[in-house]
Design an enzyme around this catalytic site. Structure first.
Site, PDB file in Angstrom:
ATOM      1  N   LYS A 115     -49.608 -23.835   2.339  1.00  0.00           N
ATOM      2  CA  LYS A 115     -48.587 -24.839   2.662  1.00  0.00           C
ATOM      3  C   LYS A 115     -47.180 -24.248   2.588  1.00  0.00           C
ATOM      4  O   LYS A 115     -46.298 -24.674   3.319  1.00  0.00           O
ATOM      5  CB  LYS A 115     -48.741 -26.087   1.792  1.00  0.00           C
ATOM      6  CG  LYS A 115     -50.091 -26.757   2.015  1.00  0.00           C
ATOM      7  CD  LYS A 115     -50.058 -28.253   2.139  1.00  0.00           C
ATOM      8  CE  LYS A 115     -51.336 -28.717   2.821  1.00  0.00           C
ATOM      9  NZ  LYS A 115     -51.622 -30.116   2.826  1.00  0.00           N
ATOM     10  N   LYS A 197     -59.598 -25.201   9.295  1.00  0.00           N
ATOM     11  CA  LYS A 197     -59.981 -26.544   8.859  1.00  0.00           C
ATOM     12  C   LYS A 197     -59.349 -27.612   9.766  1.00  0.00           C
ATOM     13  O   LYS A 197     -58.203 -27.446  10.190  1.00  0.00           O
ATOM     14  CB  LYS A 197     -59.467 -26.710   7.416  1.00  0.00           C
ATOM     15  CG  LYS A 197     -59.742 -28.039   6.769  1.00  0.00           C
ATOM     16  CD  LYS A 197     -59.145 -28.099   5.370  1.00  0.00           C
ATOM     17  CE  LYS A 197     -57.854 -28.899   5.350  1.00  0.00           C
ATOM     18  NZ  LYS A 197     -57.656 -29.780   4.218  1.00  0.00           N
ATOM     19  N   LYS A 200     -55.414 -33.305   8.823  1.00  0.00           N
ATOM     20  CA  LYS A 200     -54.722 -34.536   9.205  1.00  0.00           C
ATOM     21  C   LYS A 200     -53.341 -34.281   9.764  1.00  0.00           C
ATOM     22  O   LYS A 200     -52.860 -35.002  10.617  1.00  0.00           O
ATOM     23  CB  LYS A 200     -54.516 -35.402   7.952  1.00  0.00           C
ATOM     24  CG  LYS A 200     -55.650 -36.299   7.625  1.00  0.00           C
ATOM     25  CD  LYS A 200     -55.211 -37.346   6.639  1.00  0.00           C
ATOM     26  CE  LYS A 200     -55.446 -36.998   5.200  1.00  0.00           C
ATOM     27  NZ  LYS A 200     -54.256 -36.542   4.505  1.00  0.00           N
TER      28      LYS A 200
HETATM   29  P1  ATP Z   1     -53.321 -32.551   5.173  1.00  0.00           P
HETATM   30  O1  ATP Z   1     -53.469 -31.977   6.545  1.00  0.00           O
HETATM   31  O2  ATP Z   1     -52.240 -33.579   5.084  1.00  0.00           O
HETATM   32  O3  ATP Z   1     -53.280 -31.523   4.090  1.00  0.00           O
HETATM   33  P2  ATP Z   1     -56.143 -33.037   4.945  1.00  0.00           P
HETATM   34  O4  ATP Z   1     -56.723 -33.370   6.284  1.00  0.00           O
HETATM   35  O5  ATP Z   1     -56.415 -31.695   4.399  1.00  0.00           O
HETATM   36  O6  ATP Z   1     -54.615 -33.400   4.911  1.00  0.00           O
HETATM   37  P3  ATP Z   1     -56.448 -34.457   2.446  1.00  0.00           P
HETATM   38  O7  ATP Z   1     -55.753 -35.755   2.216  1.00  0.00           O
HETATM   39  O8  ATP Z   1     -55.851 -33.244   1.837  1.00  0.00           O
HETATM   40  O9  ATP Z   1     -56.686 -34.167   3.982  1.00  0.00           O
HETATM   41  O10 ATP Z   1     -57.955 -34.584   1.968  1.00  0.00           O
HETATM   42  C1  ATP Z   1     -58.701 -35.773   1.810  1.00  0.00           C
HETATM   43  C2  ATP Z   1     -60.151 -35.432   1.569  1.00  0.00           C
HETATM   44  O11 ATP Z   1     -60.750 -34.984   2.802  1.00  0.00           O
HETATM   45  C3  ATP Z   1     -60.387 -34.309   0.573  1.00  0.00           C
HETATM   46  O12 ATP Z   1     -61.539 -34.603  -0.194  1.00  0.00           O
HETATM   47  C4  ATP Z   1     -60.622 -33.101   1.433  1.00  0.00           C
HETATM   48  O13 ATP Z   1     -61.399 -32.130   0.785  1.00  0.00           O
HETATM   49  C5  ATP Z   1     -61.387 -33.724   2.599  1.00  0.00           C
HETATM   50  N1  ATP Z   1     -61.172 -32.949   3.813  1.00  0.00           N
HETATM   51  C6  ATP Z   1     -59.984 -32.686   4.404  1.00  0.00           C
HETATM   52  N2  ATP Z   1     -60.144 -32.003   5.535  1.00  0.00           N
HETATM   53  C7  ATP Z   1     -61.485 -31.802   5.660  1.00  0.00           C
HETATM   54  C8  ATP Z   1     -62.286 -31.132   6.616  1.00  0.00           C
HETATM   55  N3  ATP Z   1     -61.739 -30.558   7.665  1.00  0.00           N
HETATM   56  N4  ATP Z   1     -63.625 -31.110   6.454  1.00  0.00           N
HETATM   57  C9  ATP Z   1     -64.196 -31.711   5.383  1.00  0.00           C
HETATM   58  N5  ATP Z   1     -63.490 -32.367   4.429  1.00  0.00           N
HETATM   59  C10 ATP Z   1     -62.155 -32.411   4.555  1.00  0.00           C
END
Ligand code: ATP
Ligand code: LTN
Length: 333
Positions: A115, A197, A200
């Site tokens: 990040k 990955k 979001k």
């Molecule tokens: P950001 O992009 O804002 O960092 P993010 O998509 O990584 O967000 P988080 O809010 O950090 O999402 O994570 C919420 C939950 O979703 C966590 O348990 C995380 O491990 C899971 N998660 C996030 N992205 C994935 C993915 N691509 N595949 C599986 N699980 C995920």
């Protein structure tokens, strides 16, 4: 743990939209767990402050996420559903734990490094102390199990270390939590860069699919998903990350195993396969989208449910903080 019932805690940050990655890696498992366990799920809006937020959009997104929780099937009768900032004990415990966490163990966290690289103009102290707030979330509720995606494993290890460190110094206070990482779907990857990955907050809209996205948009994104050019449908995340990701997504939404899906699509070609994945995802998400619209239309009810959830969470958190404050030597209030 009371008898066989476990206390389960997890959270999601209100950034971007809840993606199918979040759904498969996290929310879908939460729904299964809430029937037989004592669950708390929160919207981690304090964590989301590590990136700059427009106040009005931030407030609205928090409410939208709450409606998405309900639409997915999280049930306020079975689980405690609440917004993190409505329970002040989270930041209170974070401060105490941050005085026990070493900078060296925080600045080697993969997410902090990632990040910081992505937000060079805003490497704030919150990015560094983010995992301590996450530890506070979990330890406040003395959770036994924390269902998360693979990317959060390192943060869970820190949480365990902090719990053990506190317990050793001040006596048994916190439960040392176990991570629960789903065997399949723990890392859904980007539809455009299948080695990364699905995230979001990815600025490339074509890389992610939100759980409340219209059918046409879903079909289009799967049609354009990046794959490879050998045209064989096999599960091999190293050699064929795009196709393997689509197989994981298909399996999660159809309920079919990856092996069965490989057989079903054997010799069918990428075009047909991508279309089938898109249709399956769109069909599965349609009722979620419909329920989401209904929940969102009733803002008073959403506000009532948020308040209710926060009161239940607060009752548990306050109890833990009383114990923590006494143990560390704060004077009684
Ligand atoms: P950001 O992009 O804002 O960092 P993010 O998509 O990584 O967000 P988080 O809010 O950090 O999402 O994570 C919420 C939950 O979703 C966590 O348990 C995380 O491990 C899971 N998660 C996030 N992205 C994935 C993915 N691509 N595949 C599986 N699980 C995920
Ligand atoms: N950091 C988590 C979100 C999160 C969380 C938590 C997950 C905040 N607090 C407590 C589990 C338990 C993430 O997924 N990025």
């Amino acid at each position: 743990m009371k008898g066989n019932t476990m206390r389960i805690y997890s959270a999601i940050q209100p950034t971007g939209c809840i993606t199918i990655g979040n759904y498969i890696g996290a929310v879908k498992n939460w729904i299964a767990l809430q029937n037989d366990n004592e669950c708390l799920f929160s919207i981690a809006n304090e964590h989301a402050l590590t990136v700059r937020q427009d106040p009005e959009a931030f407030r609205e997104r928090t409410t939208s996420f709450f409606a998405q929780f309900l639409a997915c099937g999280l049930d306020p009768e079975k689980s405690v559903l609440y917004v993190q900032s409505n329970v002040p004990e989270h930041s209170e415990l974070q401060w105490i734990l941050s005085c026990m966490a070493y900078v060296g163990e925080l600045d080697r966290m993969t997410q902090f490094k990632d990040k910081s690289r992505k937000n060079e103009d805003n490497i704030n102290a919150g990015l560094l102390t983010y995992p301590v707030l996450m530890a506070a979330d979990i330890l406040l509720y003395r959770a036994d199990l924390v269902p998360v995606g693979k990317d959060q494993k390192q943060h869970l290890e820190l949480t365990r270390d902090l719990a053990i460190r506190f317990n050793n110094r001040f006596g048994d206070t916190f439960v040392v939590p176990e991570p629960y990482i789903p065997p399949q779907g723990a890392k859904i990857t980007s539809l455009q860069k299948p080695t990364d990955k699905m995230s979001k907050s990815d600025p490339d809209g074509k890389a992610t699919v939100s759980i409340i996205e219209p059918r046409d948009a879903i079909l289009k994104k799967f049609k354009c998903a990046v794959t490879d050019c050998d045209n064989s449908i096999r599960f091999d995340p190293e050699a064929k990350p795009g196709i393997s990701n689509l197989l994981s997504i298909y399996s999660a939404f159809s309920g079919e195993t990856v092996e069965a899906a490989v057989q079903r699509f054997d010799g069918k070609g990428y075009g047909t396969f991508k279309m089938a994945v898109g249709e399956t995802v769109a069909d599965a998400l349609a009722p979620i989208r419909e329920r989401y619209e209904q929940y969102l239309a009733n803002k008073d009810e959403l506000a009532r449910l948020m308040k209710d959830g926060a009161a239940k969470a607060h009752a548990i958190a306050a109890e833990t903080m009383k114990d923590v404050k006494a143990k560390i030597g704060f004077v009684a209030d």
